[in-house]
Design a protein around this motif. Sequence first.
Motif, mmCIF file in Angstrom:
data_model
loop_
_atom_site.group_PDB
_atom_site.id
_atom_site.type_symbol
_atom_site.label_atom_id
_atom_site.label_comp_id
_atom_site.label_asym_id
_atom_site.label_seq_id
_atom_site.Cartn_x
_atom_site.Cartn_y
_atom_site.Cartn_z
ATOM 1 N N VAL A 70 0.929 -1.261 0.042
ATOM 2 C CA VAL A 70 -0.003 0.018 0.011
ATOM 3 C C VAL A 70 0.919 1.336 -0.068
ATOM 4 C CG1 VAL A 70 -1.662 1.524 1.448
ATOM 5 C CG2 VAL A 70 -1.975 -1.140 1.154
ATOM 6 N N ALA A 71 1.758 1.367 0.829
ATOM 7 C CA ALA A 71 2.524 2.444 0.829
ATOM 8 C C ALA A 71 3.583 2.670 -0.375
ATOM 9 C CB ALA A 71 3.867 2.362 2.040
ATOM 10 N N ARG A 72 4.068 1.605 -1.030
ATOM 11 C CA ARG A 72 4.558 1.783 -2.323
ATOM 12 C C ARG A 72 3.848 2.290 -3.387
ATOM 13 N NH1 ARG A 72 6.613 -0.894 -5.582
ATOM 14 N NH2 ARG A 72 8.812 -0.385 -5.661
ATOM 15 N N LEU A 73 2.572 1.761 -3.346
ATOM 16 C CA LEU A 73 1.536 2.225 -4.437
ATOM 17 C C LEU A 73 1.148 3.786 -4.295
ATOM 18 C CD1 LEU A 73 -0.658 -1.062 -4.276
ATOM 19 C CD2 LEU A 73 0.771 -0.031 -6.382
ATOM 20 N N ILE A 74 1.002 4.035 -2.885
ATOM 21 C CA ILE A 74 0.459 5.675 -2.655
ATOM 22 C C ILE A 74 1.729 6.595 -2.813
ATOM 23 C CG2 ILE A 74 -0.082 7.139 -0.819
ATOM 24 C CD1 ILE A 74 -2.212 5.011 -1.801
ATOM 25 N N PHE A 75 2.835 6.211 -2.606
ATOM 26 C CA PHE A 75 3.935 7.140 -2.810
ATOM 27 C C PHE A 75 4.797 7.051 -4.129
ATOM 28 C CE2 PHE A 75 3.663 7.171 1.844
ATOM 29 C CZ PHE A 75 3.423 8.531 2.054
ATOM 30 N N LEU A 76 4.703 5.787 -4.777
ATOM 31 C CA LEU A 76 5.390 5.535 -5.959
ATOM 32 C C LEU A 76 4.631 5.401 -7.156
ATOM 33 C CD1 LEU A 76 8.371 3.292 -4.548
ATOM 34 C CD2 LEU A 76 8.066 5.955 -4.601
ATOM 35 N N SER A 77 3.379 5.275 -7.262
ATOM 36 C CA SER A 77 2.469 4.927 -8.307
ATOM 37 C C SER A 77 1.562 6.046 -8.730
ATOM 38 C CB SER A 77 1.826 3.542 -8.004
ATOM 39 O OG SER A 77 0.658 3.256 -9.225
ATOM 40 N N PRO A 78 1.817 6.860 -9.649
ATOM 41 C CA PRO A 78 0.606 7.606 -10.099
ATOM 42 C C PRO A 78 -0.499 7.138 -10.281
ATOM 43 C CG PRO A 78 2.790 7.999 -11.156
ATOM 44 C CD PRO A 78 2.970 6.766 -10.806
ATOM 45 N N GLU A 79 -0.715 5.956 -11.214
ATOM 46 C CA GLU A 79 -1.741 5.299 -11.206
ATOM 47 C C GLU A 79 -2.920 4.755 -10.016
ATOM 48 O OE1 GLU A 79 0.849 4.267 -12.252
ATOM 49 O OE2 GLU A 79 1.136 4.663 -14.553
ATOM 50 N N ALA A 80 -1.996 4.521 -8.866
ATOM 51 C CA ALA A 80 -2.730 3.911 -7.789
ATOM 52 C C ALA A 80 -3.335 5.357 -7.053
ATOM 53 C CB ALA A 80 -1.813 3.254 -6.946
ATOM 54 N N ARG A 81 -2.406 6.579 -7.088
ATOM 55 C CA ARG A 81 -3.037 7.769 -6.553
ATOM 56 C C ARG A 81 -4.045 8.514 -7.034
ATOM 57 N NH1 ARG A 81 0.910 10.370 -3.060
ATOM 58 N NH2 ARG A 81 0.275 12.388 -3.728
#
Length: 295
Positions: A168-179
Amino acid sequence: MSSPVARGDQGTFGLDRRTELREFLRSRRARLRPEDMGLPSHGRRRVPGLRREELAQLAGVSYAYYARLEQGYGETMSAEVLDAVARALRLTEEECDHLVRLAQPERQSATRAAPSPQRLRPAVQHLLDALGVPAYVVDRRMDLLGWNRLAAAVFGDWAQLPPEERNVARLIFLSPEARDRFADPGRTALVVAGVLRTNAGKSPGDAHFSSLIEELSQRSEEFRRLWAHHEVGCGTVGDIIRMRHPLVGEFDLVHEPMALPGGAPMRLATYHAEPGSRSDEALRMLARWEMEPQH
């Protein structure tokens, strides 16, 4: 600002415990104003917040004693002193727990990090599949261990990601698509950083956890900024999160997390919409779309 991941005293969780304690206490002092505590402000201050001697006065301890605590030497402090400091700093319950973990890790000796990566029991996955709301399970590191089809429809198809990126943390901070799935990604990032900070204190000696913190610190300026604030917390039960979806637009979900009993620490996160609301209809549309055969 010191590096979020240090190489010195790693007695608690692979981060430098004494540095973490010092910076946590300083950050809590900085958010208090003397006038709010009934103290004279004495004009312009070089740094914001209370001075060490003022905090010691409010806590009813000597300046030298408090200074030693803020230097990272909390092992010899009594529980009463830590409680007094916590009250003077107006710490929340979660912040109090975090202070104890940093100052006196031996008082938390029963808490140990579970080996990572972890695996989800088949029965829990069956439970996820049976739920009629988006739901997933994470460990303390926020690795995604399991989810249902409706969660994938709402948050994104995590099955398409390599296993090491399902966090979850990697997605929120590193993935524009997830954000992009969150209408207010900044607020979501703040909550995730607080959860991660709290869980780090519960994971002594977990090098796998430390590697995640180091990666996020190196790759995300936003994470570095939020991590430096030393906020702790696990989110609020009943939090309303506004989602943004390419098919149904914006809608609100209510977050209800709960701990799973037995074995390694894991949390079940469920999301539901207010019955009869426009958000409820959006969620139903996604559920129907998810059930349709994909061509």
